[in-house]
Design an enzyme around this catalytic site. Sequence first.
Site, PDB file in Angstrom:
ATOM      1  N   THR A  85     -29.008  10.931 -39.423  1.00  0.00           N
ATOM      2  CA  THR A  85     -29.193  11.655 -40.682  1.00  0.00           C
ATOM      3  C   THR A  85     -27.941  12.453 -41.046  1.00  0.00           C
ATOM      4  OG1 THR A  85     -30.499  13.364 -41.768  1.00  0.00           O
ATOM      5  CG2 THR A  85     -30.337  13.535 -39.397  1.00  0.00           C
ATOM      6  N   SER A 104     -33.115  21.807 -38.643  1.00  0.00           N
ATOM      7  CA  SER A 104     -34.524  21.818 -38.230  1.00  0.00           C
ATOM      8  C   SER A 104     -34.608  21.186 -36.842  1.00  0.00           C
ATOM      9  CB  SER A 104     -35.398  20.999 -39.203  1.00  0.00           C
ATOM     10  OG  SER A 104     -35.145  19.608 -39.019  1.00  0.00           O
ATOM     11  N   TYR A 148     -36.338  18.686 -36.147  1.00  0.00           N
ATOM     12  CA  TYR A 148     -36.203  17.238 -36.392  1.00  0.00           C
ATOM     13  C   TYR A 148     -34.732  16.840 -36.443  1.00  0.00           C
ATOM     14  CZ  TYR A 148     -34.990  13.355 -39.336  1.00  0.00           C
ATOM     15  OH  TYR A 148     -34.358  12.247 -39.824  1.00  0.00           O
ATOM     16  N   HIS A 149     -33.957  17.530 -37.291  1.00  0.00           N
ATOM     17  CA  HIS A 149     -32.546  17.163 -37.416  1.00  0.00           C
ATOM     18  C   HIS A 149     -31.831  17.315 -36.071  1.00  0.00           C
ATOM     19  CE1 HIS A 149     -33.393  17.812 -41.818  1.00  0.00           C
ATOM     20  NE2 HIS A 149     -32.560  16.810 -41.934  1.00  0.00           N
ATOM     21  N   LYS A 162     -32.064  14.285 -33.859  1.00  0.00           N
ATOM     22  CA  LYS A 162     -31.122  13.213 -34.207  1.00  0.00           C
ATOM     23  C   LYS A 162     -29.753  13.464 -33.568  1.00  0.00           C
ATOM     24  CE  LYS A 162     -33.599  10.706 -37.174  1.00  0.00           C
ATOM     25  NZ  LYS A 162     -33.939   9.301 -36.980  1.00  0.00           N
TER      26      LYS A 162
HETATM   27  P1  NAD Z   1     -41.562   6.778 -41.639  1.00  0.00           P
HETATM   28  O1  NAD Z   1     -42.208   7.927 -40.968  1.00  0.00           O
HETATM   29  O2  NAD Z   1     -42.167   6.244 -42.883  1.00  0.00           O
HETATM   30  O3  NAD Z   1     -41.424   5.568 -40.602  1.00  0.00           O
HETATM   31  C1  NAD Z   1     -41.178   5.750 -39.222  1.00  0.00           C
HETATM   32  C2  NAD Z   1     -42.088   4.791 -38.468  1.00  0.00           C
HETATM   33  O4  NAD Z   1     -41.856   4.941 -37.056  1.00  0.00           O
HETATM   34  C3  NAD Z   1     -43.578   5.093 -38.695  1.00  0.00           C
HETATM   35  O5  NAD Z   1     -44.250   3.920 -39.129  1.00  0.00           O
HETATM   36  C4  NAD Z   1     -44.082   5.564 -37.337  1.00  0.00           C
HETATM   37  O6  NAD Z   1     -45.424   5.192 -37.080  1.00  0.00           O
HETATM   38  C5  NAD Z   1     -43.082   4.899 -36.380  1.00  0.00           C
HETATM   39  N1  NAD Z   1     -42.943   5.614 -35.100  1.00  0.00           N
HETATM   40  C6  NAD Z   1     -42.690   6.936 -34.912  1.00  0.00           C
HETATM   41  N2  NAD Z   1     -42.652   7.206 -33.600  1.00  0.00           N
HETATM   42  C7  NAD Z   1     -42.874   6.033 -32.947  1.00  0.00           C
HETATM   43  C8  NAD Z   1     -42.974   5.681 -31.581  1.00  0.00           C
HETATM   44  N3  NAD Z   1     -42.831   6.587 -30.605  1.00  0.00           N
HETATM   45  N4  NAD Z   1     -43.219   4.384 -31.254  1.00  0.00           N
HETATM   46  C9  NAD Z   1     -43.373   3.445 -32.228  1.00  0.00           C
HETATM   47  N5  NAD Z   1     -43.290   3.725 -33.552  1.00  0.00           N
HETATM   48  C10 NAD Z   1     -43.044   5.013 -33.898  1.00  0.00           C
HETATM   49  O7  NAD Z   1     -40.032   7.175 -41.878  1.00  0.00           O
HETATM   50  P2  NAD Z   1     -38.939   6.531 -42.839  1.00  0.00           P
HETATM   51  O8  NAD Z   1     -38.818   7.353 -44.046  1.00  0.00           O
HETATM   52  O9  NAD Z   1     -39.158   5.078 -42.955  1.00  0.00           O
HETATM   53  O10 NAD Z   1     -37.624   6.781 -41.968  1.00  0.00           O
HETATM   54  C11 NAD Z   1     -37.208   5.841 -40.995  1.00  0.00           C
HETATM   55  C12 NAD Z   1     -36.020   6.403 -40.210  1.00  0.00           C
HETATM   56  O11 NAD Z   1     -34.956   6.686 -41.106  1.00  0.00           O
HETATM   57  C13 NAD Z   1     -36.336   7.689 -39.463  1.00  0.00           C
HETATM   58  O12 NAD Z   1     -35.739   7.640 -38.189  1.00  0.00           O
HETATM   59  C14 NAD Z   1     -35.709   8.756 -40.315  1.00  0.00           C
HETATM   60  O13 NAD Z   1     -35.301   9.834 -39.517  1.00  0.00           O
HETATM   61  C15 NAD Z   1     -34.531   8.028 -40.933  1.00  0.00           C
HETATM   62  N6  NAD Z   1     -34.182   8.603 -42.253  1.00  0.00           N
HETATM   63  C16 NAD Z   1     -35.075   8.593 -43.278  1.00  0.00           C
HETATM   64  C17 NAD Z   1     -34.709   9.140 -44.516  1.00  0.00           C
HETATM   65  C18 NAD Z   1     -35.662   9.172 -45.688  1.00  0.00           C
HETATM   66  O14 NAD Z   1     -35.308   9.784 -46.724  1.00  0.00           O
HETATM   67  N7  NAD Z   1     -36.830   8.555 -45.617  1.00  0.00           N
HETATM   68  C19 NAD Z   1     -33.434   9.670 -44.682  1.00  0.00           C
HETATM   69  C20 NAD Z   1     -32.536   9.665 -43.610  1.00  0.00           C
HETATM   70  C21 NAD Z   1     -32.925   9.129 -42.395  1.00  0.00           C
HETATM   71  N1  USQ Z   2     -36.386  20.671 -51.473  1.00  0.00           N
HETATM   72  C1  USQ Z   2     -36.739  21.393 -52.611  1.00  0.00           C
HETATM   73  N2  USQ Z   2     -37.985  21.219 -53.106  1.00  0.00           N
HETATM   74  C2  USQ Z   2     -38.893  20.366 -52.553  1.00  0.00           C
HETATM   75  C3  USQ Z   2     -38.531  19.628 -51.412  1.00  0.00           C
HETATM   76  C4  USQ Z   2     -37.269  19.815 -50.887  1.00  0.00           C
HETATM   77  O1  USQ Z   2     -35.953  22.167 -53.144  1.00  0.00           O
HETATM   78  O2  USQ Z   2     -40.019  20.266 -53.067  1.00  0.00           O
HETATM   79  C5  USQ Z   2     -35.035  20.807 -50.915  1.00  0.00           C
HETATM   80  C6  USQ Z   2     -34.992  21.197 -49.450  1.00  0.00           C
HETATM   81  O3  USQ Z   2     -35.091  22.589 -49.268  1.00  0.00           O
HETATM   82  C7  USQ Z   2     -33.666  20.602 -49.022  1.00  0.00           C
HETATM   83  C8  USQ Z   2     -33.503  19.368 -49.904  1.00  0.00           C
HETATM   84  O4  USQ Z   2     -34.418  19.542 -50.988  1.00  0.00           O
HETATM   85  O5  USQ Z   2     -32.630  21.486 -49.330  1.00  0.00           O
HETATM   86  C9  USQ Z   2     -33.829  18.061 -49.199  1.00  0.00           C
HETATM   87  O6  USQ Z   2     -35.144  18.135 -48.654  1.00  0.00           O
HETATM   88  P1  USQ Z   2     -35.980  16.813 -48.327  1.00  0.00           P
HETATM   89  O7  USQ Z   2     -37.337  17.229 -47.882  1.00  0.00           O
HETATM   90  O8  USQ Z   2     -35.871  15.840 -49.449  1.00  0.00           O
HETATM   91  O9  USQ Z   2     -35.107  16.183 -47.152  1.00  0.00           O
HETATM   92  P2  USQ Z   2     -34.942  16.591 -45.627  1.00  0.00           P
HETATM   93  O10 USQ Z   2     -35.903  17.591 -45.166  1.00  0.00           O
HETATM   94  O11 USQ Z   2     -33.485  16.877 -45.393  1.00  0.00           O
HETATM   95  O12 USQ Z   2     -35.322  15.241 -44.896  1.00  0.00           O
HETATM   96  C10 USQ Z   2     -35.184  13.941 -45.495  1.00  0.00           C
HETATM   97  C11 USQ Z   2     -35.944  12.966 -44.595  1.00  0.00           C
HETATM   98  C12 USQ Z   2     -35.273  12.937 -43.233  1.00  0.00           C
HETATM   99  C13 USQ Z   2     -33.801  12.638 -43.406  1.00  0.00           C
HETATM  100  C14 USQ Z   2     -33.124  13.604 -44.360  1.00  0.00           C
HETATM  101  C15 USQ Z   2     -31.726  13.185 -44.718  1.00  0.00           C
HETATM  102  O13 USQ Z   2     -37.305  13.356 -44.475  1.00  0.00           O
HETATM  103  O14 USQ Z   2     -35.899  11.933 -42.434  1.00  0.00           O
HETATM  104  O15 USQ Z   2     -33.169  12.710 -42.150  1.00  0.00           O
HETATM  105  O16 USQ Z   2     -33.842  13.578 -45.603  1.00  0.00           O
HETATM  106  S1  USQ Z   2     -30.620  14.565 -44.909  1.00  0.00           S
HETATM  107  O17 USQ Z   2     -31.192  15.474 -45.891  1.00  0.00           O
HETATM  108  O18 USQ Z   2     -29.364  14.034 -45.322  1.00  0.00           O
HETATM  109  O19 USQ Z   2     -30.551  15.208 -43.611  1.00  0.00           O
END
Ligand code: NAD
Ligand code: USQ
Length: 398
Positions: A144, A179, A181-182, A185
């Site tokens: 991320t 966070s 979560y972050h 990663k």
């Molecule tokens: P998502 O939650 O929709 O999909 C993740 C999938 O992984 C889910 O189906 C979940 O059931 C599965 N999973 C989680 N833990 C598992 C485990 N232990 N074993 C097997 N399966 C497991 O998420 P997404 O939005 O599709 O994101 C996919 C990846 O991309 C994530 O790693 C996320 O961090 C990364 N990412 C997403 C975004 C975004 O905006 N959606 C942005 C940046 C990075």
């Molecule tokens: N935000 C608002 N209003 C909202 C929701 C979010 O102002 O209703 C703001 C947040 O405070 C943040 C920004 O928008 O500053 C992004 O928030 P987000 O929830 O869209 O994204 P984030 O929490 O960073 O997480 C998402 C994905 C995560 C991925 C990440 C990429 O859920 O899996 O890793 O985006 S990044 O942001 O580049 O780290």
Amino acid sequence: MRILILGGDGYLGWPTAMHLSQRGHEVAVVDNMARRGYDNELGAESLVPIASLQERVAIWEAITGHRIQSFFGDICDYTFFEPVVKNFRPEAIVHYGEQRAAPYSMIDRRHAVYTQVNNVVGNLNVLYAMADHVPDCHLVKLGTMGEYGTPNIDIEEGYITITHKGRTDTLPYPKQPGSFYHLSKVHDSHNIMFCCRIWGLRATDLNQGVVYGVDTDEIKLDERLRTRFDYDGVFGTVLNRFLVQAVAGIPLTVYGKGGQTRGFLDIRDTLACVDLAIQNPAAAGEFRVFNQFTEQFSVLDLAKAVQEAGRELGMNVELNHMPNPRVEKEDHYYNAANTRLLDLGLQPHYLSETLLESVIGVVQQHRGNIKQHLIMPSVNWRETGSTAVQEEAAPAAD
Ligand code: NAD
Ligand code: USQ
């Protein structure tokens, strides 16, 4: 190629599986349905109804003739995961299979522990299975952009060359994640880098920005192939949330000043980037980092873009600058490099060219599913949350 997609039931994993299958690769997906479980826990669900993974792969095969194998299980469970890798013998693993919501990881101690155990242990299992059974396999790992935080200097792609007291070295770029979560990663990235160094594995860490959008070429083949679309305060990402709020007539939830700037990309570009990384693998022993986003926007920029798209559709979209539930800078420098995927041939879909109206159309089609009580953020970074959520409701990690 034989490609194993971890997290293949998720927002990005399922469209990626179809995209690669359509291009003639032998694709298998792994998922433990954890994401559907979080929905049950939070009382939330995808705005767009989604079929089960079994139904999806059956529909996909009926329409295209391509088979996608599916393995149901937890990548943290090595007794399940090792035989999958040993028998399928992937040439590339695309690792999406993690808990991906920052707010979910900040609910309370239990959710923080769950997120880090799930993500870090799962990723370690992937590395061990590769080293033992498919050492030549290329790991394409979803990281991320949030690993870097918001430093007051330009963000490079994974590494930075530093001269210190007259000596120069190229070192991992400093990480300031926002966070638990972050942070998970960041821990993953360190583990992958270490395994590339000691075992000669090949890996690409795709430091992805925030993804938006609902349609890919394959999804458009049949409504039943749709991927999930989250809008709730825990799993919904900012632009997808704003679009739902616009349709629901709720003022857009801009946290604080809205100056928070991030990298963004269209879901179609996620698929293209993963495809490009697979086609151009890292060398043995190489740990590559690509910043995977196409444009930078502040939260306020996005809110205004949605307001404008709404206006063209005759909607009156208002903004609500609400107290920020997160601890993050709201006014900061942000300039991140993203040339490595462009150099490999990525042709971005820019937000200005994307018909936000078409995404709004999908949201309008499903507006009856919007649960208004899920819109407001429920997790506050400043609180440990020990009283906010019933501990028993959380998935047990310890
Ligand atoms: P998502 O939650 O929709 O999909 C993740 C999938 O992984 C889910 O189906 C979940 O059931 C599965 N999973 C989680 N833990 C598992 C485990 N232990 N074993 C097997 N399966 C497991 O998420 P997404 O939005 O599709 O994101 C996919 C990846 O991309 C994530 O790693 C996320 O961090 C990364 N990412 C997403 C975004 C975004 O905006 N959606 C942005 C940046 C990075
Ligand atoms: N935000 C608002 N209003 C909202 C929701 C979010 O102002 O209703 C703001 C947040 O405070 C943040 C920004 O928008 O500053 C992004 O928030 P987000 O929830 O869209 O994204 P984030 O929490 O960073 O997480 C998402 C994905 C995560 C991925 C990440 C990429 O859920 O899996 O890793 O985006 S990044 O942001 O580049 O780290």
